[in-house]
Design a protein around this motif. Structure first.
Motif, PDB file in Angstrom:
ATOM      1  N   GLY A 213       0.830  -1.193   0.000  1.00 42.91           N
ATOM      2  CA  GLY A 213       0.000   0.000   0.000  1.00 42.91           C
ATOM      3  C   GLY A 213       0.862   1.238   0.000  1.00 42.91           C
ATOM      4  N   LEU A 214       0.223   2.386   0.205  1.00 42.41           N
ATOM      5  CA  LEU A 214       0.913   3.674   0.095  1.00 42.41           C
ATOM      6  C   LEU A 214       1.148   4.346   1.436  1.00 42.41           C
ATOM      7  CD1 LEU A 214      -1.083   5.108  -2.965  1.00 42.41           C
ATOM      8  CD2 LEU A 214       1.062   3.830  -2.977  1.00 42.41           C
ATOM      9  N   GLN A 215       0.971   3.630   2.543  1.00 42.48           N
ATOM     10  CA  GLN A 215       1.105   4.218   3.871  1.00 42.48           C
ATOM     11  C   GLN A 215       2.183   3.488   4.670  1.00 42.48           C
ATOM     12  OE1 GLN A 215      -0.515   6.963   4.587  1.00 42.48           O
ATOM     13  NE2 GLN A 215      -1.695   6.920   2.676  1.00 42.48           N
ATOM     14  N   PRO A 216       3.448   3.821   4.474  1.00 46.89           N
ATOM     15  CA  PRO A 216       4.504   3.107   5.207  1.00 46.89           C
ATOM     16  C   PRO A 216       4.403   3.268   6.719  1.00 46.89           C
ATOM     17  CG  PRO A 216       5.376   5.048   4.079  1.00 46.89           C
ATOM     18  CD  PRO A 216       3.994   4.847   3.576  1.00 46.89           C
ATOM     19  N   SER A 217       3.930   4.423   7.178  1.00 50.31           N
ATOM     20  CA  SER A 217       3.848   4.656   8.624  1.00 50.31           C
ATOM     21  C   SER A 217       2.663   3.947   9.257  1.00 50.31           C
ATOM     22  CB  SER A 217       3.749   6.166   8.905  1.00 50.31           C
ATOM     23  OG  SER A 217       4.872   6.842   8.387  1.00 50.31           O
ATOM     24  N   GLN A 218       1.754   3.396   8.436  1.00 53.72           N
ATOM     25  CA  GLN A 218       0.573   2.720   8.964  1.00 53.72           C
ATOM     26  C   GLN A 218       0.615   1.212   8.742  1.00 53.72           C
ATOM     27  OE1 GLN A 218      -3.011   4.625   7.567  1.00 53.72           O
ATOM     28  NE2 GLN A 218      -2.193   6.694   7.906  1.00 53.72           N
ATOM     29  N   GLY A 219       1.811   0.671   8.512  1.00 54.63           N
ATOM     30  CA  GLY A 219       1.959  -0.774   8.475  1.00 54.63           C
ATOM     31  C   GLY A 219       2.111  -1.406   7.120  1.00 54.63           C
ATOM     32  N   ASP A 220       2.090  -0.635   6.042  1.00 49.99           N
ATOM     33  CA  ASP A 220       2.317  -1.230   4.729  1.00 49.99           C
ATOM     34  C   ASP A 220       3.755  -1.716   4.626  1.00 49.99           C
ATOM     35  OD1 ASP A 220      -0.134  -1.173   3.331  1.00 49.99           O
ATOM     36  OD2 ASP A 220       0.017   1.001   3.145  1.00 49.99           O
ATOM     37  N   GLU A 221       3.970  -2.783   3.813  1.00 53.77           N
ATOM     38  CA  GLU A 221       5.272  -3.444   3.744  1.00 53.77           C
ATOM     39  C   GLU A 221       5.770  -3.541   2.303  1.00 53.77           C
ATOM     40  OE1 GLU A 221       7.075  -4.429   6.221  1.00 53.77           O
ATOM     41  OE2 GLU A 221       5.684  -4.347   7.919  1.00 53.77           O
ATOM     42  N   ILE A 222       7.067  -3.700   2.170  1.00 53.57           N
ATOM     43  CA  ILE A 222       7.685  -3.925   0.862  1.00 53.57           C
ATOM     44  C   ILE A 222       7.464  -5.379   0.451  1.00 53.57           C
ATOM     45  CG2 ILE A 222       9.864  -3.939  -0.417  1.00 53.57           C
ATOM     46  CD1 ILE A 222      10.901  -1.821   1.484  1.00 53.57           C
ATOM     47  N   ILE A 223       7.085  -5.595  -0.813  1.00 48.50           N
ATOM     48  CA  ILE A 223       6.926  -6.965  -1.309  1.00 48.50           C
ATOM     49  C   ILE A 223       7.868  -7.271  -2.470  1.00 48.50           C
ATOM     50  CG2 ILE A 223       4.530  -7.168  -0.548  1.00 48.50           C
ATOM     51  CD1 ILE A 223       3.671  -6.576  -3.411  1.00 48.50           C
ATOM     52  N   GLN A 224       8.570  -6.264  -2.977  1.00 47.80           N
ATOM     53  CA  GLN A 224       9.545  -6.512  -4.046  1.00 47.80           C
ATOM     54  C   GLN A 224      10.543  -5.367  -4.089  1.00 47.80           C
ATOM     55  OE1 GLN A 224       8.165  -6.427  -8.151  1.00 47.80           O
ATOM     56  NE2 GLN A 224       9.599  -8.019  -8.753  1.00 47.80           N
ATOM     57  N   ILE A 225      11.804  -5.721  -4.272  1.00 44.03           N
ATOM     58  CA  ILE A 225      12.858  -4.735  -4.506  1.00 44.03           C
ATOM     59  C   ILE A 225      13.536  -5.094  -5.818  1.00 44.03           C
ATOM     60  CG2 ILE A 225      15.036  -3.738  -3.702  1.00 44.03           C
ATOM     61  CD1 ILE A 225      14.229  -4.305  -0.871  1.00 44.03           C
ATOM     62  N   GLY A 226      13.637  -4.115  -6.700  1.00 46.38           N
ATOM     63  CA  GLY A 226      14.343  -4.301  -7.967  1.00 46.38           C
ATOM     64  C   GLY A 226      15.377  -3.208  -8.129  1.00 46.38           C
ATOM     65  N   ALA A 227      16.543  -3.541  -8.628  1.00 45.61           N
ATOM     66  CA  ALA A 227      17.606  -2.548  -8.764  1.00 45.61           C
ATOM     67  C   ALA A 227      18.561  -2.953  -9.875  1.00 45.61           C
ATOM     68  CB  ALA A 227      18.375  -2.386  -7.446  1.00 45.61           C
ATOM     69  N   THR A 228      19.176  -1.963 -10.461  1.00 46.81           N
ATOM     70  CA  THR A 228      20.260  -2.170 -11.411  1.00 46.81           C
ATOM     71  C   THR A 228      21.328  -1.127 -11.121  1.00 46.81           C
ATOM     72  OG1 THR A 228      20.816  -2.402 -13.755  1.00 46.81           O
ATOM     73  CG2 THR A 228      19.251  -0.677 -13.170  1.00 46.81           C
ATOM     74  N   ARG A 229      22.457  -1.199 -11.840  1.00 45.80           N
ATOM     75  CA  ARG A 229      23.570  -0.324 -11.518  1.00 45.80           C
ATOM     76  C   ARG A 229      23.978   0.494 -12.734  1.00 45.80           C
ATOM     77  NH1 ARG A 229      28.177  -2.884 -10.438  1.00 45.80           N
ATOM     78  NH2 ARG A 229      28.907  -1.302  -8.995  1.00 45.80           N
ATOM     79  N   ILE A 230      24.488   1.692 -12.456  1.00 48.01           N
ATOM     80  CA  ILE A 230      25.074   2.561 -13.477  1.00 48.01           C
ATOM     81  C   ILE A 230      26.536   2.762 -13.112  1.00 48.01           C
ATOM     82  CG2 ILE A 230      25.110   4.884 -14.471  1.00 48.01           C
ATOM     83  CD1 ILE A 230      22.105   5.004 -14.090  1.00 48.01           C
ATOM     84  N   VAL A 231      27.431   2.386 -14.007  1.00 49.46           N
ATOM     85  CA  VAL A 231      28.865   2.556 -13.815  1.00 49.46           C
ATOM     86  C   VAL A 231      29.428   3.236 -15.050  1.00 49.46           C
ATOM     87  CG1 VAL A 231      31.082   1.401 -13.454  1.00 49.46           C
ATOM     88  CG2 VAL A 231      29.041   0.535 -12.310  1.00 49.46           C
ATOM     89  N   ASN A 232      30.137   4.340 -14.826  1.00 48.36           N
ATOM     90  CA  ASN A 232      30.766   5.062 -15.934  1.00 48.36           C
ATOM     91  C   ASN A 232      29.755   5.422 -17.016  1.00 48.36           C
ATOM     92  OD1 ASN A 232      33.031   6.292 -17.021  1.00 48.36           O
ATOM     93  ND2 ASN A 232      33.582   4.515 -18.251  1.00 48.36           N
ATOM     94  N   ARG A 233      28.580   5.915 -16.562  1.00 46.10           N
ATOM     95  CA  ARG A 233      27.497   6.383 -17.437  1.00 46.10           C
ATOM     96  C   ARG A 233      26.920   5.273 -18.316  1.00 46.10           C
ATOM     97  NH1 ARG A 233      30.734  11.142 -20.083  1.00 46.10           N
ATOM     98  NH2 ARG A 233      32.374   9.634 -19.602  1.00 46.10           N
ATOM     99  N   ARG A 234      26.986   4.041 -17.854  1.00 46.82           N
ATOM    100  CA  ARG A 234      26.381   2.920 -18.578  1.00 46.82           C
ATOM    101  C   ARG A 234      25.459   2.160 -17.643  1.00 46.82           C
ATOM    102  NH1 ARG A 234      29.969  -1.167 -21.367  1.00 46.82           N
ATOM    103  NH2 ARG A 234      30.849  -1.263 -19.290  1.00 46.82           N
TER     104      ARG A 234
END
Length: 729
Positions: A548-569
């Motif tokens: 949900g959209l209320q982190p202070s009211q108990g909503d939780e993360i269910i997915q984390i996605g990430a990638t990296r940028i190195v030397n502008r790539r």
């Protein structure tokens, strides 16, 4: 507020004042004329009429000014921002304008942009032609690195990784702490820092020792060491220096400088285990043989010393000798069976998929030889697709081809068949044919003769090759089916659990980028992070999906996605993508947004497990997100529970968009992507949003540089001044 807007508002205020003054003057004049003419209106009525006239005039004037401001002033400012974006990126054009004058101006600007794009396309074509040879060398490097059987990692002096191959990624990533090998990451997350620094000192000392002559200055030594990865693998490392020129920064050795080092790694875990098993075998033979040999020796000495021993007593001693000899024989046979592969391995063998080996054998045997009217037909049957072999594949293929072609030449066999099946702990490889009679003596002679095929002679016989592979071969006939067989028993190998990902990438038509030589010039100790140029920093672009959209009211993360940028790539192959069990129900509204259902989260790790892994993934980088305040609030609320704190600098593409384009109505990710010419895909998945955000951020960097925002400090300060920076979650 920028100076242009201040000037516009001042002009509006002056115009409004003049308009009110004109209307009031006109009203007074009308009232005066009415009084002189002797009208019947009272003074109060004249005042009311005057007020109404003034308000009506002011309303009409304000409406006209607001309309003019929207048509020309605000539209001109938006047009200027859009023009800046179109100048930065080819193919973009100014949209249709409402005001006729601005419409003509936009058309003229689009014509100039078309001319500019044509010129740039011509320049780009010439540049592409010049880069053709460089790209060819680059492809050769990628192919070479992908096919190497050893792990290769190249680092600069700070230990930052600037090149690695697929095997290195397999062997050095995925430790218990979630450590990952990647461009720009520190090698010290994989190996102990003191061990690498000690090896570097040895390299530098070897270079100083050899710096006596001009020729010897080019021969800086190498260092070797054995270490264990955090995943428990034992590696033997060969470290060699990367030498730079006289003017390059680095550790000085004679007249040259060491700008980095190369690590060539061999996984010696299995070798070490094999040596341990051999030691255990020797120890077991010593311990297990000492008792029986002692008993046999004692019984033999008694029989030798007392030749007149009574028959019953003699039989008892002979029985002891037989029993102990039998026990010793059983012990030796069991040890030999358990350790036969380790004891007989005298040649460097390779693990190969059995079906792949047979495919190559079919092609090699079925090749038509010069002057041959008809090639030998080769077929496969009963092939176990899951079987792997540990063999000398070249020698084994040579032996199979030698036997098959000799059958064709001497017995006019037109077709042979190859089969591969598991037989207990071994693999059974058969070369068979129909109808032709051959006696055992001839077959054994073929197996023991040096192999000669097509004029090419080898000092090895088929038996030599098979023994080298720790196998056995013999000839047999099956009279019922009129089939003759050369049957080979070979050691089977365990199927690898992780095949090289380079093969998968090749099938998908996307070559992984695992090198960046510009990192040679990095030095983490030479600059403060805030004063580093944005183009020199490494970034982790991330996004989360939540309940949900209320982190202070108990909503939780269910997915984390990430990638990296190195030397502008954007490194699309260095990703973090993990579902998380929130330990709470999901609302239907959130499921409709991201499509993640409760069933997908069953069995997934909890936030306590995932956050430390994500922290390792984004170590030594600047975090980048879209509306990052929302995602960071979820992470901050988990600090106490998980003990994980994300204290890296954070940049927000939403705030940077407000810095670049303050007059735009929307700073949603889709709107920004459309303005900057970025294709949107995978929306409302964490990794998909992170990829789009990364592309958007890279497009923003040159636009920020044009505004004078070139360092991390300047980007953060500019972001903090925007209205959107005041939002709290």
């Amino acid at each position: 507020m920028n100076p242009t807007r201040k000037l516009v508002l001042a002009a509006v205020a002056v115009c409004l004042f003049v308009l009110v003054l004109v209307v009031a003057t006109a009203g007074l004049m009308l009232a005066s004329e009415a009084g002189e003419s002797g009208g019947g209106r009272t003074p109060e009525e004249r005042v009311v009429v005057l007020v109404v006239v003034v308000l009506a005039g002011a309303t009409v004037g304000c409406w006209a000014l607001i309309r003019l401001h929207a048509l020309y002033v605000a539209a001109s400012l938006r047009m200027a921002e859009e023009l800046a974006a179109t100048v930065a990126y080819n193919g973009l054009r100014l949209p249709e304008q409402s005001a006729p004058e601005l419409r003509v101006l936009a058309q003229a600007a689009n014509q100039l942009l078309s001319v500019r794009d044509a010129l740039e396309e011509d320049v780009a074509e010439r540049v592409n032609e010049a880069r053709a040879s460089l790209e060819e060398e680059r492809s050769r490097l990628a192919a070479l690195m992908a096919e190497l059987s050893q792990s290769v990692v190249v680092c600069n002096l700070d230990g930052r990784v600037l090149l690695y191959n697929q095997r290195a990624k397999q062997e050095l990533s995925g430790g218990a702490d979630g450590s990952t090998l990647g461009l720009g990451r520190s090698i010290y997350t994989v190996f102990d820092r003191a061990l690498i620094e000690h090896a570097l000192e040895r390299l530098q000392q070897a270079g100083r020792d050899q710096a006596g002559g001009e020729e010897s200055r080019k021969l800086v030594g190498s260092a070797q060491f054995v270490t264990a990865t955090r995943a428990g693998r034992l590696l033997r490392a060969h470290m060699s220096p990367v030498l730079g020129g006289d003017g390059q920064h680095g550790a000085r050795v004679g007249g040259l400088s060491i700008t980095g080092f190369v690590l060539v790694l061999d996984d010696v875990t299995s070798t070490n285990e094999r040596h341990g098993r051999r030691d255990a075998l020797i120890q077991s033979l010593i311990e297990g043989g000492r008792g029986p040999l002692g008993s046999i020796r004692a019984a033999a000495e008694m029989l030798s010393d007392f030749s007149d021993m009574p028959p019953r007593q003699r039989d008892r001693f002979l029985s002891v000798i037989r029993d102990e000899a039998k026990a010793l024989s059983v012990h030796l046979e069991s040890a030999a069976a358990a350790f036969s592969n380790d004891l007989r391995e005298r040649w460097l063998l390779e693990e190969i998929h059995g079906a792949e080996l047979l495919d190559v054998a079919v092609r090699r045997i079925g090749e038509r030889r010069e002057g041959e009217r008809r090639a030998l037909a080769v077929k496969t049957e009963d092939v176990d697709e899951d079987l792997w072999l540990r063999v000398d594949s070249f020698g084994l293929l040579q032996a199979l081809r030698y036997l098959a072609l000799r059958l064709q030449d001497e017995y006019e066999v037109r077709e042979v068949r190859l089969s591969l099946a598991r037989s207990g702990q071994l693999a059974q490889l058969d070369l068979s044919w129909l109808g032709t009679f051959m006696n055992n003596e001839t077959a054994m002679g073929w197996l023991q003769d040096p192999m000669t095929t097509g004029g090419e002679a080898s000092p090895l016989s088929v038996v030599d090759v098979i023994e080298r592979c720790n196998g056995e071969i013999w000839f047999q006939r099956v009279r019922v089916s009129h089939r003759a067989i050369f049957r080979t028993m070979l050691p089977a190998a365990e199927a690898p659990t992780d095949l090289p990902r380079a093969i998968v990438a090749a099938e998908e038509g996307d070559r992984p980028e695992f090198y960046d030589f510009d990192i040679f010039s990095w030095s983490g100790a030479s600059h403060e992070l805030d004063d580093r140029p944005l183009t020199e920093l490494s970034y982790t672009v991330f996004d989360t999906e939540t309940t949900g959209l209320q982190p202070s009211q108990g909503d939780e993360i269910i997915q984390i996605g990430a990638t990296r940028i190195v030397n502008r790539r954007l490194l699309r192959h260095e990703c973090f993508d993990q579902l998380i069990d929130p330990r709470r129900p999901l609302s239907q509204q959130s499921i409709e947004v991201h499509g993640i259902t409760r069933e997908l989260l069953v069995g997934q790790p909890t936030i306590d497990t995932v956050l430390p892994q994500f922290q390792t993934f984004c170590a030594d980088t600047v975090l980048v997100g879209h509306n990052a305040a929302f995602d960071m609030r979820f992470l901050q609320l988990k600090e106490k529970q998980t003990g994980v704190r994300f204290d890296q600098p954070v940049l927000d593409t939403l705030l940077l968009s407000a810095v670049l384009h303050p007059n735009q109505n929307s700073h949603r990710l889709e709107a920004i992507a459309e303005r900057l010419g970025v294709s949107v895909f995978g929306r409302h998945t964490a990794l998909g949003d992170a990829m789009v955000t990364g592309e958007v951020f890279l497009k923003m960097l040159p636009l920020l540089a044009e505004m004078g925002v070139t360092t991390l400090r300047q980007a953060r300060e500019a972001s903090e001044k925007t209205y959107h920076a005041r939002l709290k979650y």
